[in-house]
Design an enzyme around this catalytic site. Structure first.
Site, PDB file in Angstrom:
ATOM      1  N   SER A  34      91.101 -73.660 -74.185  1.00 32.66           N
ATOM      2  CA  SER A  34      90.662 -72.753 -75.234  1.00 32.66           C
ATOM      3  C   SER A  34      89.907 -71.588 -74.612  1.00 32.66           C
ATOM      4  CB  SER A  34      89.748 -73.499 -76.209  1.00 32.66           C
ATOM      5  OG  SER A  34      88.998 -72.572 -76.926  1.00 32.66           O
ATOM      6  N   LYS A  73      80.861 -72.324 -45.133  1.00 38.19           N
ATOM      7  CA  LYS A  73      79.621 -73.092 -45.305  1.00 38.19           C
ATOM      8  C   LYS A  73      79.553 -74.167 -44.214  1.00 38.19           C
ATOM      9  CE  LYS A  73      77.587 -76.321 -48.706  1.00 38.19           C
ATOM     10  NZ  LYS A  73      77.754 -76.909 -50.053  1.00 38.19           N
ATOM     11  N   PRO A  93      73.774 -80.852 -41.705  1.00 33.53           N
ATOM     12  CA  PRO A  93      74.982 -80.254 -41.132  1.00 33.53           C
ATOM     13  C   PRO A  93      76.246 -80.959 -41.606  1.00 33.53           C
ATOM     14  CG  PRO A  93      73.956 -81.730 -39.531  1.00 33.53           C
ATOM     15  CD  PRO A  93      73.126 -81.811 -40.793  1.00 33.53           C
ATOM     16  N   LEU A 326      83.741 -82.473 -65.097  1.00 36.47           N
ATOM     17  CA  LEU A 326      82.496 -82.749 -65.823  1.00 36.47           C
ATOM     18  C   LEU A 326      82.702 -83.769 -66.935  1.00 36.47           C
ATOM     19  CD1 LEU A 326      81.166 -79.077 -65.970  1.00 36.47           C
ATOM     20  CD2 LEU A 326      80.425 -80.909 -64.431  1.00 36.47           C
TER      21      LEU A 326
HETATM   22  C1  FAD Z   1      74.281 -75.894 -62.709  1.00 34.57           C
HETATM   23  C2  FAD Z   1      75.552 -76.389 -62.104  1.00 34.57           C
HETATM   24  C3  FAD Z   1      75.833 -76.118 -60.769  1.00 34.57           C
HETATM   25  C4  FAD Z   1      76.997 -76.628 -60.181  1.00 34.57           C
HETATM   26  N1  FAD Z   1      77.215 -76.412 -58.854  1.00 34.57           N
HETATM   27  C5  FAD Z   1      78.300 -76.987 -58.280  1.00 34.57           C
HETATM   28  C6  FAD Z   1      78.586 -76.791 -56.908  1.00 34.57           C
HETATM   29  O1  FAD Z   1      77.871 -76.102 -56.186  1.00 34.57           O
HETATM   30  N2  FAD Z   1      79.683 -77.386 -56.396  1.00 34.57           N
HETATM   31  C7  FAD Z   1      80.527 -78.135 -57.158  1.00 34.57           C
HETATM   32  O2  FAD Z   1      81.511 -78.686 -56.637  1.00 34.57           O
HETATM   33  N3  FAD Z   1      80.311 -78.263 -58.466  1.00 34.57           N
HETATM   34  C8  FAD Z   1      79.234 -77.728 -59.036  1.00 34.57           C
HETATM   35  N4  FAD Z   1      79.034 -77.878 -60.360  1.00 34.57           N
HETATM   36  C9  FAD Z   1      80.037 -78.557 -61.149  1.00 34.57           C
HETATM   37  C10 FAD Z   1      81.186 -77.594 -61.425  1.00 34.57           C
HETATM   38  O3  FAD Z   1      80.723 -76.489 -62.161  1.00 34.57           O
HETATM   39  C11 FAD Z   1      82.258 -78.295 -62.215  1.00 34.57           C
HETATM   40  O4  FAD Z   1      82.517 -79.552 -61.671  1.00 34.57           O
HETATM   41  C12 FAD Z   1      83.532 -77.522 -62.143  1.00 34.57           C
HETATM   42  O5  FAD Z   1      83.304 -76.206 -62.554  1.00 34.57           O
HETATM   43  C13 FAD Z   1      84.580 -78.130 -63.011  1.00 34.57           C
HETATM   44  O6  FAD Z   1      84.230 -78.011 -64.362  1.00 34.57           O
HETATM   45  P1  FAD Z   1      85.262 -78.546 -65.410  1.00 34.57           P
HETATM   46  O7  FAD Z   1      86.575 -77.917 -65.140  1.00 34.57           O
HETATM   47  O8  FAD Z   1      85.186 -80.014 -65.444  1.00 34.57           O
HETATM   48  O9  FAD Z   1      84.656 -78.039 -66.802  1.00 34.57           O
HETATM   49  P2  FAD Z   1      84.617 -76.579 -67.466  1.00 34.57           P
HETATM   50  O10 FAD Z   1      84.539 -75.488 -66.470  1.00 34.57           O
HETATM   51  O11 FAD Z   1      83.532 -76.656 -68.489  1.00 34.57           O
HETATM   52  O12 FAD Z   1      86.025 -76.453 -68.187  1.00 34.57           O
HETATM   53  C14 FAD Z   1      86.292 -77.127 -69.391  1.00 34.57           C
HETATM   54  C15 FAD Z   1      87.605 -76.605 -69.939  1.00 34.57           C
HETATM   55  O13 FAD Z   1      87.938 -77.348 -71.108  1.00 34.57           O
HETATM   56  C16 FAD Z   1      88.314 -76.457 -72.134  1.00 34.57           C
HETATM   57  N5  FAD Z   1      88.069 -77.112 -73.418  1.00 34.57           N
HETATM   58  C17 FAD Z   1      86.990 -77.817 -73.824  1.00 34.57           C
HETATM   59  N6  FAD Z   1      87.186 -78.284 -75.068  1.00 34.57           N
HETATM   60  C18 FAD Z   1      88.415 -77.869 -75.438  1.00 34.57           C
HETATM   61  C19 FAD Z   1      89.205 -78.024 -76.616  1.00 34.57           C
HETATM   62  N7  FAD Z   1      88.769 -78.705 -77.687  1.00 34.57           N
HETATM   63  N8  FAD Z   1      90.414 -77.452 -76.649  1.00 34.57           N
HETATM   64  C20 FAD Z   1      90.905 -76.754 -75.597  1.00 34.57           C
HETATM   65  N9  FAD Z   1      90.213 -76.569 -74.471  1.00 34.57           N
HETATM   66  C21 FAD Z   1      88.984 -77.123 -74.404  1.00 34.57           C
HETATM   67  C22 FAD Z   1      87.455 -75.220 -71.888  1.00 34.57           C
HETATM   68  O14 FAD Z   1      87.993 -74.099 -72.528  1.00 34.57           O
HETATM   69  C23 FAD Z   1      87.558 -75.146 -70.360  1.00 34.57           C
HETATM   70  O15 FAD Z   1      88.776 -74.511 -70.016  1.00 34.57           O
HETATM   71  C24 FAD Z   1      77.901 -77.362 -60.963  1.00 34.57           C
HETATM   72  C25 FAD Z   1      77.639 -77.583 -62.316  1.00 34.57           C
HETATM   73  C26 FAD Z   1      76.473 -77.119 -62.889  1.00 34.57           C
HETATM   74  C27 FAD Z   1      76.198 -77.404 -64.336  1.00 34.57           C
END
Ligand code: FAD
Length: 501
Positions: A34, A73, A93, A326
């Site tokens: 979405s 890194k 490291p 996540l």
């Molecule tokens: C503060 C912070 C720092 C971080 N730093 C690191 C880091 O340094 N290194 C690292 O490896 N990871 C890090 N992470 C974790 C990293 O951001 C996530 O693991 C990574 O971005 C993957 O996110 P995701 O794809 O699971 O979720 P998101 O990026 O949240 O994507 C979720 C997707 O689902 C879709 N979606 C949700 N509900 C619906 C629905 N009902 N219908 C259709 N689509 C939907 C959204 O549109 C989106 O496309 C960090 C996280 C946080 C919070």
């Protein structure tokens, strides 16, 4: 596998799409996301494992790094986590093959110090990666250097997602921008189809829940239990503020302890990503933002506030649904392990499914393995807080007093503090696949967790420090400085951007 629906177009969803498109070239893979909901847009650091991801895809660094403002890194430098004199900072490291020549000396120094001898045992002088970071060299050696060097990356998370989308779509993955409004689950707990907001339904053999913290399929539709880690990981929020890059980007993430958590600084070619990971039990969003701004020297750039669900699903694979990213769980960003877990999960799932299909035995073994891996990483992160010798705020005092430690973590700490063999304990408990003995010893030693200096006995130094320094200095000649290495990937423009203020 014939048909896969991936829900979510964040980094997790697109990494999954790329890996599955490669593993199952004949499968019909559709990724629904979405645009209105969007992605979390943070997550800018990796472990060395991400190199394996791009190798699996057959993609060179020159293809993706410049497009994602990526830098190299060599590890993470920790600042302010310890109040022990001489241990204000230390470097964790990434391992390289040449550590075989220096790790035994480090081990000998820490053992001597732990058993009461007056021997210097700070980790920074012992490892190639620390040396590279201090010298600002890219961890990519000349072809003539005969040792494998481990390194990870920093990157713009949004740009990486876009790049991965292009890669996946070019390999046949169908991108369907739409919101999933419903999930049809049959009486056996199998997902039959997802229902889009325009009424269309999408059926598949396998559904991947990569919907981020919303957990649309696994948590919401299948009611998979979420185990929160709040009992020993107190940080549950973050605030992020980017700042301009000044000078060549560093080859390290910087993790600085603040009053109620820690701040990251991640250098990209276009900017520095900064953020403060903190505990809402001890700090308000306003106070966290003010503290981060002060830490950054008073910037007025816009801030983004984020909430984090720290914990994991009870089962990553439930019925015909695999949770990744996540939605599967999140430990917190210290040590940047989230994408590492995405990769591990998807690769292990592909192998498990190919071995045994959708069988309970295959699924249970997979779930146990992933759960153990997440708990193994959790222990390492918990140790960062538990071992910190700060007592200046309620947050740090609560961490120091926390006795919610796993048996594995207690055993490692006991070995360390009693002059025992940490590596043997790691081997006996089969923990080496999560963090190697070097990482644990660097953490313990980096915090200066040694007997009282006043009670140390004089002892001959077991380490040839001049020899190690000569070895590491000699190695440096094989590594270009960071900006030059990045320019080789991306040409003139990148070199100019890497030094722009
Ligand atoms: C503060 C912070 C720092 C971080 N730093 C690191 C880091 O340094 N290194 C690292 O490896 N990871 C890090 N992470 C974790 C990293 O951001 C996530 O693991 C990574 O971005 C993957 O996110 P995701 O794809 O699971 O979720 P998101 O990026 O949240 O994507 C979720 C997707 O689902 C879709 N979606 C949700 N509900 C619906 C629905 N009902 N219908 C259709 N689509 C939907 C959204 O549109 C989106 O496309 C960090 C996280 C946080 C919070």
């Amino acid at each position: 596998m014939t048909a896969v629906v991936i829900l979510g177009g964040g980094t997790a969803g697109w990494m999954t799409a790329c890996l599955m498109a490669r593993a199952w070239p004949g499968a019909a893979i559709t990724l629904v996301e979405s645009p209105a909901i969007g992605t979390i847009g943070v997550g800018e650091g990796s472990t060395p494992q991400l190199r394996g991801f791009f190798r699996t895809l057959g993609v060179d660094e020159a293809e993706w790094m410049p497009a994602c403002d990526a830098t190299y890194k060599a590890g993470i430098s920790f600042h302010g986590w310890s109040r022990e004199p001489g241990f204000a900072s230390y470097f964790h490291p990434f391992a390289s093959a040449i550590d075989l020549h220096t790790q035994p000396a480090f081990h000998a120094a820490t053992l001597a110090r732990r058993t009461g001898h007056a021997v210097a045992a700070h980790p920074d002088g012992f490892f190639l990666a620390s040396r590279l970071a201090a010298a600002g060299r890219a961890p990519t050696p000349a072809a003539t250097f005969p040792f494998e060097v481990g390194y990870g990356y920093h990157f713009d998370a949004g740009k990486l997602g876009e790049w991965l989308r292009g890669h996946a779509v070019a390999r046949g993955v169908v991108h369907r921008p739409a919101r999933v409004a419903g999930v049809a689950v049959d009486a056996d707990g199998q997902v039959r189809h997802v229902i889009l907001d325009d009424g269309e339904t999408l059926a598949a053999d396998l559904f991947v829940d990569a919907s981020g913290f919303r957990g649309v399929i696994a948590r919401q539709a299948l009611n998979v239990r979420f185990r929160a880690f709040a009992s020993n990981l107190f940080c549950d929020r973050a605030v992020a503020i980017p700042t301009p890059l000044t000078g060549a980007p560093a080859v390290q993430t910087r993790a600085t302890a603040l009053s109620c958590g820690w701040a990251w600084a991640i250098p990209l070619t276009s900017r520095i990503g900064n953020g403060y990971v903190y505990s809402s039990r001890f700090c308000s969003p306003e106070a966290a933002e003010a503290e981060l701004r002060a830490h950054l020297g008073g910037t007025d750039a816009p801030a983004r506030h984020l909430q984090m669900d720290v914990g994991r699903l009870e089962t990553t694979w439930t019925g015909n649904c695999l949770a990744v990213g996540l939605s599967q769980g999140f430990i917190e960003p210290l040590e940047a392990t989230a994408l590492h877990l995405v990769q591990t999960t998807v690769e292990a799932f592909i192998a498990a499914w190919q071995d045994a299909g959708f069988t309970p035995a295959g699924r249970d073994a997979f779930n146990a393995r992933i759960a153990r891996r997440i708990e193994g990483i959790r222990d390492y992160i918990v140790a960062h807080y538990r071992m910190a010798s700060r007592d200046d705020t309620d947050f740090w005092r609560a961490n120091a007093a926390s006795d919610e430690l796993s048996d594995d973590l207690k055993a490692l700490m006991t070995r360390w503090f009693t002059g025992g063999d940490v590596a043997a304990e790691i081997a006996a408990r089969d923990l080496g696949g999560f963090y190697a003995p070097m990482s644990w010893e660097v953490l313990f030693a980096g915090y200066g967790t040694f007997p009282d200096p006043a009670r140390l006995r004089p002892a001959p130094d077991p380490v040839d420090r001049a020899g190690i320094a000569r070895l590491l200095d000699g190695c440096l000649a094989n590594f270009a400085d960071h900006a030059t290495a990045l320019a080789r990937l991306g040409g003139e423009t990148l070199a100019l951007r890497a030094v722009a203020g």
